[in-house]
Structure formats: C-alpha cells, structure tokens
Motif scaffolding. Structure first.
Motif, PDB file in Angstrom:
ATOM      1  N   ALA A  24       0.854  -1.195   0.000  1.00  0.00           N
ATOM      2  CA  ALA A  24       0.000   0.000   0.000  1.00  0.00           C
ATOM      3  C   ALA A  24       0.885   1.238   0.000  1.00  0.00           C
ATOM      4  O   ALA A  24       1.790   1.359   0.827  1.00  0.00           O
ATOM      5  N   GLY A  25       0.613   2.153  -0.923  1.00  0.00           N
ATOM      6  CA  GLY A  25       1.331   3.423  -0.957  1.00  0.00           C
ATOM      7  C   GLY A  25       2.830   3.296  -1.059  1.00  0.00           C
ATOM      8  O   GLY A  25       3.563   4.080  -0.463  1.00  0.00           O
ATOM      9  N   GLY A  26       3.326   2.300  -1.790  1.00  0.00           N
ATOM     10  CA  GLY A  26       4.763   2.128  -1.945  1.00  0.00           C
ATOM     11  C   GLY A  26       5.447   1.450  -0.767  1.00  0.00           C
ATOM     12  O   GLY A  26       6.664   1.318  -0.752  1.00  0.00           O
ATOM     13  N   LEU A  27       4.664   1.032   0.226  1.00  0.00           N
ATOM     14  CA  LEU A  27       5.215   0.336   1.388  1.00  0.00           C
ATOM     15  C   LEU A  27       4.669  -1.085   1.455  1.00  0.00           C
ATOM     16  O   LEU A  27       3.505  -1.332   1.139  1.00  0.00           O
ATOM     17  N   ILE A  28       5.519  -1.992   1.904  1.00  0.00           N
ATOM     18  CA  ILE A  28       5.110  -3.369   2.137  1.00  0.00           C
ATOM     19  C   ILE A  28       5.009  -3.553   3.648  1.00  0.00           C
ATOM     20  O   ILE A  28       6.008  -3.410   4.364  1.00  0.00           O
ATOM     21  N   HIS A  29       3.813  -3.832   4.115  1.00  0.00           N
ATOM     22  CA  HIS A  29       3.552  -4.055   5.541  1.00  0.00           C
ATOM     23  C   HIS A  29       3.476  -5.567   5.749  1.00  0.00           C
ATOM     24  O   HIS A  29       2.559  -6.212   5.231  1.00  0.00           O
ATOM     25  N   VAL A  30       4.429  -6.116   6.503  1.00  0.00           N
ATOM     26  CA  VAL A  30       4.495  -7.555   6.703  1.00  0.00           C
ATOM     27  C   VAL A  30       3.938  -7.890   8.082  1.00  0.00           C
ATOM     28  O   VAL A  30       4.390  -7.352   9.098  1.00  0.00           O
ATOM     29  N   SER A  31       2.958  -8.794   8.093  1.00  0.00           N
ATOM     30  CA  SER A  31       2.365  -9.252   9.350  1.00  0.00           C
ATOM     31  C   SER A  31       3.414  -9.939  10.207  1.00  0.00           C
ATOM     32  O   SER A  31       4.476 -10.344   9.706  1.00  0.00           O
ATOM     33  N   GLY A  32       3.108 -10.099  11.470  1.00  0.00           N
ATOM     34  CA  GLY A  32       4.014 -10.803  12.367  1.00  0.00           C
ATOM     35  C   GLY A  32       4.305 -12.202  11.853  1.00  0.00           C
ATOM     36  O   GLY A  32       3.379 -12.955  11.542  1.00  0.00           O
ATOM     37  N   LEU A  33       5.578 -12.530  11.737  1.00  0.00           N
ATOM     38  CA  LEU A  33       6.008 -13.835  11.246  1.00  0.00           C
ATOM     39  C   LEU A  33       6.514 -14.678  12.405  1.00  0.00           C
ATOM     40  O   LEU A  33       7.264 -14.201  13.258  1.00  0.00           O
ATOM     41  N   LEU A  34       6.117 -15.946  12.387  1.00  0.00           N
ATOM     42  CA  LEU A  34       6.587 -16.925  13.359  1.00  0.00           C
ATOM     43  C   LEU A  34       7.525 -17.890  12.652  1.00  0.00           C
ATOM     44  O   LEU A  34       7.530 -17.976  11.428  1.00  0.00           O
ATOM     45  N   SER A  35       8.267 -18.645  13.405  1.00  0.00           N
ATOM     46  CA  SER A  35       9.205 -19.605  12.833  1.00  0.00           C
ATOM     47  C   SER A  35       8.469 -20.892  12.464  1.00  0.00           C
ATOM     48  O   SER A  35       8.615 -21.925  13.112  1.00  0.00           O
ATOM     49  N   LEU A  36       7.683 -20.793  11.392  1.00  0.00           N
ATOM     50  CA  LEU A  36       6.888 -21.929  10.934  1.00  0.00           C
ATOM     51  C   LEU A  36       7.285 -22.300   9.510  1.00  0.00           C
ATOM     52  O   LEU A  36       7.586 -21.429   8.692  1.00  0.00           O
ATOM     53  N   LEU A  42       6.529 -25.761  13.690  1.00  0.00           N
ATOM     54  CA  LEU A  42       7.582 -24.939  14.292  1.00  0.00           C
ATOM     55  C   LEU A  42       8.964 -25.371  13.807  1.00  0.00           C
ATOM     56  O   LEU A  42       9.277 -26.556  13.758  1.00  0.00           O
ATOM     57  N   VAL A  43       9.787 -24.390  13.474  1.00  0.00           N
ATOM     58  CA  VAL A  43      11.181 -24.611  13.087  1.00  0.00           C
ATOM     59  C   VAL A  43      12.056 -24.034  14.206  1.00  0.00           C
ATOM     60  O   VAL A  43      11.849 -22.906  14.632  1.00  0.00           O
ATOM     61  N   GLY A  44      13.013 -24.799  14.701  1.00  0.00           N
ATOM     62  CA  GLY A  44      13.947 -24.299  15.708  1.00  0.00           C
ATOM     63  C   GLY A  44      13.393 -24.285  17.116  1.00  0.00           C
ATOM     64  O   GLY A  44      13.668 -23.345  17.870  1.00  0.00           O
ATOM     65  N   ALA A  45      12.669 -25.309  17.502  1.00  0.00           N
ATOM     66  CA  ALA A  45      12.093 -25.365  18.845  1.00  0.00           C
ATOM     67  C   ALA A  45      13.168 -25.145  19.904  1.00  0.00           C
ATOM     68  O   ALA A  45      14.200 -25.811  19.897  1.00  0.00           O
ATOM     69  N   GLY A  46      12.949 -24.163  20.774  1.00  0.00           N
ATOM     70  CA  GLY A  46      13.862 -23.885  21.874  1.00  0.00           C
ATOM     71  C   GLY A  46      15.157 -23.188  21.471  1.00  0.00           C
ATOM     72  O   GLY A  46      16.024 -22.982  22.314  1.00  0.00           O
ATOM     73  N   ASP A  47      15.312 -22.823  20.216  1.00  0.00           N
ATOM     74  CA  ASP A  47      16.557 -22.228  19.718  1.00  0.00           C
ATOM     75  C   ASP A  47      16.259 -20.857  19.114  1.00  0.00           C
ATOM     76  O   ASP A  47      15.778 -20.755  17.982  1.00  0.00           O
ATOM     77  N   ALA A  48      16.548 -19.802  19.863  1.00  0.00           N
ATOM     78  CA  ALA A  48      16.213 -18.441  19.426  1.00  0.00           C
ATOM     79  C   ALA A  48      16.975 -18.042  18.162  1.00  0.00           C
ATOM     80  O   ALA A  48      16.421 -17.357  17.299  1.00  0.00           O
TER      81      ALA A  48
END
Length: 133
Positions: A24-36, A42-48
């Motif tokens: 929108a308006g030249g910007l890409i707004h990305v929703s919250g992403l999880l490590s899935l 889940l990818v990387g359980a217990g590993d930040a």
C-alpha cells in the motif's frame, strides 16, 4: 493504487482473516512472522538463533516476491516471550543488517501462538525502486 494482499508461495496459509503482507502506498507491511515451515510446523524449537534466522528467511522471501529485499526494510517490531533471547536475535540482526539499521521496537509478551514459539517479527519495507537513502 488500492492496497494489495501478498501471499508468497511456500509460506503457511494464514489462519484467519489476514494476509502475510500488504502492499500500500509504496510500502510493504508484513504481518508478524513466526518460525513456521510451509505446513505450519515450528522450526527451531527452543533455539532463538534458529527461529530468528528462519523468520528473517521468510521475510526475505516475502519481500523478494513483492519486488523488494531486506535492504529496503525501514521498521522492524520484535515480540519476545523472554527478553534474554534478545542477544540471540541481535546476533542474527547484526549478520543481516551490517550496514543499514532499520528503526526497531522490541516488546516482551506473555505468550505467542504455538508451543515453543519464542519470537514474532513484523516489518515495513519500501519497494525496491524506492531506495533507502
């Protein structure tokens, strides 16, 4: 130009009425992403570090599919369940953003969707033809 929902292939299908990203308006707004992964596991359980790397990989794919890249990220918001994981997150951020450093906010939260999820990352980026200067 009307806002346009973006849903790159290979990402898990959003559960609920939202999009992975919106242009929108030249910007890409990305929703919250999880490590899935693409199947929602889940990818990387217990590993930040592993979770941060996976999430930034997802962000990179979303931006590439939108005509942008990580060099055009202008804002990041991080949600951590444990503030001690910020050191692992900062390690990965330093690898990715070695010259350019987007504006950032870090928030500690009581929990996130999914067992073992340590962090969630959302972003705002410009289109590639709108370079950050």
């Amino acid at each position: 130009m009307m806002p346009r929902a973006l849903c790159p292939s290979g990402l898990s299908v959003p559960v609920g009425p939202y999009s992975h990203a919106v242009l929108a308006g030249g910007l890409i707004h990305v929703s919250g992403l999880l490590s899935l992964d693409g199947d929602g596991r889940l990818v990387g359980a217990g590993d930040a570090v592993a979770q941060a790397r996976h999430i930034f990989g997802l962000l990179e794919r979303i931006l590439a599919g939108s005509g942008s890249d990580l060099r055009h990220v202008v804002k990041l918001t991080f949600f951590l369940t444990d503030l001690r994981d910020r050191f692992a997150l900062n390690q990965v951020r330093s690898e990715i953003f070695d010259e350019w450093r987007p504006a950032s906010t870090l928030v500690q939260v009581a929990g996130l969707i999914g067992d073992g999820t340590l962090m969630e990352i959302e972003a705002i980026a410009t289109l590639a033809e709108s370079p950050v200067s």
